[in-house]
Enzyme design. Structure first.
Site, short mmCIF file in Angstrom:
data_model
loop_
_atom_site.label_atom_id
_atom_site.label_comp_id
_atom_site.label_asym_id
_atom_site.label_seq_id
_atom_site.Cartn_x
_atom_site.Cartn_y
_atom_site.Cartn_z
N ASP A 35 0.86 -1.19 0.00
CA ASP A 35 0.00 0.00 0.00
C ASP A 35 0.90 1.24 0.00
O ASP A 35 2.08 1.17 0.32
CB ASP A 35 -0.92 0.02 1.23
CG ASP A 35 -2.18 0.86 1.02
OD1 ASP A 35 -3.27 0.27 0.87
OD2 ASP A 35 -2.07 2.11 0.99
N ASN B 68 -5.21 -4.09 -7.11
CA ASN B 68 -6.42 -3.52 -6.53
C ASN B 68 -6.34 -2.02 -6.27
O ASN B 68 -7.35 -1.34 -6.28
CB ASN B 68 -6.72 -4.27 -5.22
CG ASN B 68 -7.69 -3.52 -4.34
OD1 ASN B 68 -8.89 -3.56 -4.57
ND2 ASN B 68 -7.17 -2.82 -3.34
N TYR C 48 -11.94 8.12 -14.29
CA TYR C 48 -12.15 6.82 -13.63
C TYR C 48 -12.76 5.83 -14.61
O TYR C 48 -12.30 4.69 -14.73
CB TYR C 48 -13.05 7.03 -12.41
CG TYR C 48 -13.19 5.81 -11.51
CD1 TYR C 48 -12.31 5.60 -10.46
CD2 TYR C 48 -14.21 4.88 -11.72
CE1 TYR C 48 -12.44 4.48 -9.63
CE2 TYR C 48 -14.34 3.77 -10.90
CZ TYR C 48 -13.46 3.58 -9.85
OH TYR C 48 -13.58 2.47 -9.03
N LYS D 20 -10.90 2.43 -15.97
CA LYS D 20 -11.44 1.10 -15.69
C LYS D 20 -11.81 0.37 -16.99
O LYS D 20 -11.64 -0.85 -17.09
CB LYS D 20 -12.64 1.18 -14.74
CG LYS D 20 -12.29 1.71 -13.33
CD LYS D 20 -11.31 0.83 -12.57
CE LYS D 20 -11.12 1.26 -11.13
NZ LYS D 20 -10.14 0.46 -10.39
N ILE E 193 -19.28 -0.17 -3.21
CA ILE E 193 -18.93 -1.02 -2.07
C ILE E 193 -18.60 -0.11 -0.89
O ILE E 193 -17.92 0.91 -1.07
CB ILE E 193 -17.69 -1.89 -2.41
CG1 ILE E 193 -17.87 -2.64 -3.74
CG2 ILE E 193 -17.37 -2.86 -1.27
CD1 ILE E 193 -18.96 -3.68 -3.79
N THR F 40 -16.63 1.24 1.45
CA THR F 40 -15.21 1.35 1.84
C THR F 40 -14.88 2.83 2.03
O THR F 40 -15.67 3.71 1.64
CB THR F 40 -14.28 0.81 0.73
OG1 THR F 40 -14.25 1.77 -0.34
CG2 THR F 40 -14.70 -0.54 0.19
P1 NAP Z 1 -9.95 2.30 -0.43
O1 NAP Z 1 -10.66 1.78 0.76
O2 NAP Z 1 -9.71 3.75 -0.58
O3 NAP Z 1 -8.58 1.48 -0.58
C1 NAP Z 1 -7.66 1.76 -1.59
C2 NAP Z 1 -6.27 1.60 -1.01
O4 NAP Z 1 -5.34 1.88 -2.06
C3 NAP Z 1 -5.99 2.61 0.12
O5 NAP Z 1 -5.28 1.99 1.15
C4 NAP Z 1 -5.14 3.65 -0.59
O6 NAP Z 1 -4.23 4.32 0.27
C5 NAP Z 1 -4.39 2.81 -1.57
N1 NAP Z 1 -3.81 3.61 -2.63
C6 NAP Z 1 -4.27 4.78 -3.14
N2 NAP Z 1 -3.42 5.23 -4.08
C7 NAP Z 1 -2.42 4.32 -4.16
C8 NAP Z 1 -1.23 4.24 -4.90
N3 NAP Z 1 -0.89 5.19 -5.79
N4 NAP Z 1 -0.42 3.18 -4.72
C9 NAP Z 1 -0.73 2.22 -3.82
N5 NAP Z 1 -1.82 2.25 -3.05
C10 NAP Z 1 -2.66 3.30 -3.23
O7 NAP Z 1 -10.73 1.89 -1.77
P2 NAP Z 1 -11.56 0.58 -2.17
O8 NAP Z 1 -12.97 0.98 -2.27
O9 NAP Z 1 -11.18 -0.58 -1.36
O10 NAP Z 1 -11.03 0.42 -3.67
C11 NAP Z 1 -10.16 -0.61 -4.07
C12 NAP Z 1 -10.29 -0.80 -5.56
O11 NAP Z 1 -11.64 -1.17 -5.86
C13 NAP Z 1 -10.00 0.44 -6.39
O12 NAP Z 1 -9.30 0.06 -7.56
C14 NAP Z 1 -11.37 0.97 -6.75
O13 NAP Z 1 -11.37 1.70 -7.93
C15 NAP Z 1 -12.12 -0.34 -6.89
N6 NAP Z 1 -13.57 -0.18 -6.75
C16 NAP Z 1 -14.10 0.33 -5.60
C17 NAP Z 1 -15.48 0.50 -5.52
C18 NAP Z 1 -16.17 1.07 -4.30
O14 NAP Z 1 -17.34 1.44 -4.39
N7 NAP Z 1 -15.52 1.14 -3.15
C19 NAP Z 1 -16.29 0.14 -6.61
C20 NAP Z 1 -15.70 -0.38 -7.75
C21 NAP Z 1 -14.33 -0.55 -7.82
P3 NAP Z 1 -4.68 5.75 0.89
O15 NAP Z 1 -5.77 5.43 1.86
O16 NAP Z 1 -3.43 6.24 1.50
O17 NAP Z 1 -5.16 6.55 -0.28
#
Ligand code: NAP
Length: 249
Positions: A37, A90, A156, A160, A189, A191
């Site tokens: 991360d 991810n 975004y 994607k 989701i 998060t």
């Molecule tokens: P999250 O809770 O914000 O987790 C993402 C993690 O990635 C955080 O720990 C973040 O660190 C880290 N990160 C951000 N920029 C980064 C970088 N440049 N290099 C390495 N790590 C980095 O988000 P999530 O909802 O779990 O999302 C995870 C994935 O699922 C993403 O690709 C997102 O697009 C996808 N997704 C999410 C949703 C949704 O609704 N949540 C829906 C569809 C797809 P920081 O906290 O320090 O930024």
């Protein structure tokens, strides 16, 4: 036997949300998990949770938008565990919201750098490591917005959609050499990625899911687990929504 026994897995963005759930489910099913991360504290916290479960894990700080960090992540994995069998790419960000005609160029560059180039930089090193490890499985974290648009999120949505194309190419190029690549498409989701939404927007988003709620990170992790395992041995180059029916409309 556990379905990921003796496998070595890398998860990016594993300090939070979906990535943390994937790292935990991989560990529960026997994998050694490299938790990576940008944020060191949250990443180390995930490692602690895995250790608490009796799993084997360590943390590597990696900004996925850096080619050098991605190389170092794979090298550290080989150094410690001697192989790479699974990668869940991810890490991702939401980015600014604005219509395409007014979208800030720096926001566009950042989202593409993390959500699309970041995965390319990762697989660029994961693939040779997997070939030397006897094959592997790549699961790229796309989104429902990898197959439909969403007003005011052009970067975004473009990133994607691009990720689905990249996933297909890996599948074509490396399927016969033992590497499968697939993409997952979560709807909304619960998060920290959604932490800045106001209540009204939250409710509006919930209403877009026929199941009447948003998803939980664990519900995405279950699909990722299956795609990463030998149970999905004939599954390659595809895109799997996990969306409570969002895309059925
Ligand atoms: P999250 O809770 O914000 O987790 C993402 C993690 O990635 C955080 O720990 C973040 O660190 C880290 N990160 C951000 N920029 C980064 C970088 N440049 N290099 C390495 N790590 C980095 O988000 P999530 O909802 O779990 O999302 C995870 C994935 O699922 C993403 O690709 C997102 O697009 C996808 N997704 C999410 C949703 C949704 O609704 N949540 C829906 C569809 C797809 P920081 O906290 O320090 O930024």
């Amino acid at each position: 036997m556990k379905i990921l026994q003796d496998k070595v897995a890398i998860v990016t963005g594993a300090g939070s949300g979906i990535g943390r759930s994937v790292a935990l489910v991989y560990a529960r099913h026997g994998a050694k998990v490299v938790v990576s991360d940008l944020d060191e504290d949250s990443g180390r916290d995930t490692v602690q949770q895995i250790t608490h479960l009796g799993g084997d894990s360590f943390f590597v700080k990696c900004d996925v938008s850096s080619p050098e960090d991605n190389q170092a992540l794979v090298w550290s994995t080989i150094d410690k565990y001697g192989a790479v069998h699974i990668a869940c790419n991810n890490a991702g960000i939401g980015g600014a919201m604005a219509p395409t005609g007014m979208y800030p160029v720096d926001a566009w560059d950042k989202v593409i750098a993390v959500n699309l180039s970041g995965v390319f930089y990762g697989v660029r090193h994961q693939i040779p490591a997997m070939l030397s490890s006897g094959g592997g499985a790549i699961v790229n974290m796309a989104s429902i917005l990898g197959s439909v648009g969403f007003a005011n999120s052009p970067a975004y949505v473009a990133a994607k959609h691009g990720l689905l194309g990249l996933t297909k190419n890996i599948a074509l190029e490396y399927g016969a050499r033992g590497i499968r690549a697939n993409a997952v498409g979560p709807a909304f989701i619960k998060t920290p990625l959604l932490k800045d939404l106001d209540n009204q927007t939250f409710d509006w988003l919930i209403a877009k899911h026929p199941v009447g709620r948003m998803g939980e990170p664990e519900e995405v992790a279950e699909l990722v687990l299956w795609l990463s395992s030998e149970k999905a041995s004939f599954v390659n180059g595809s895109y799997y929504p996990v969306d409570g029916g969002y895309l059925a409309q």
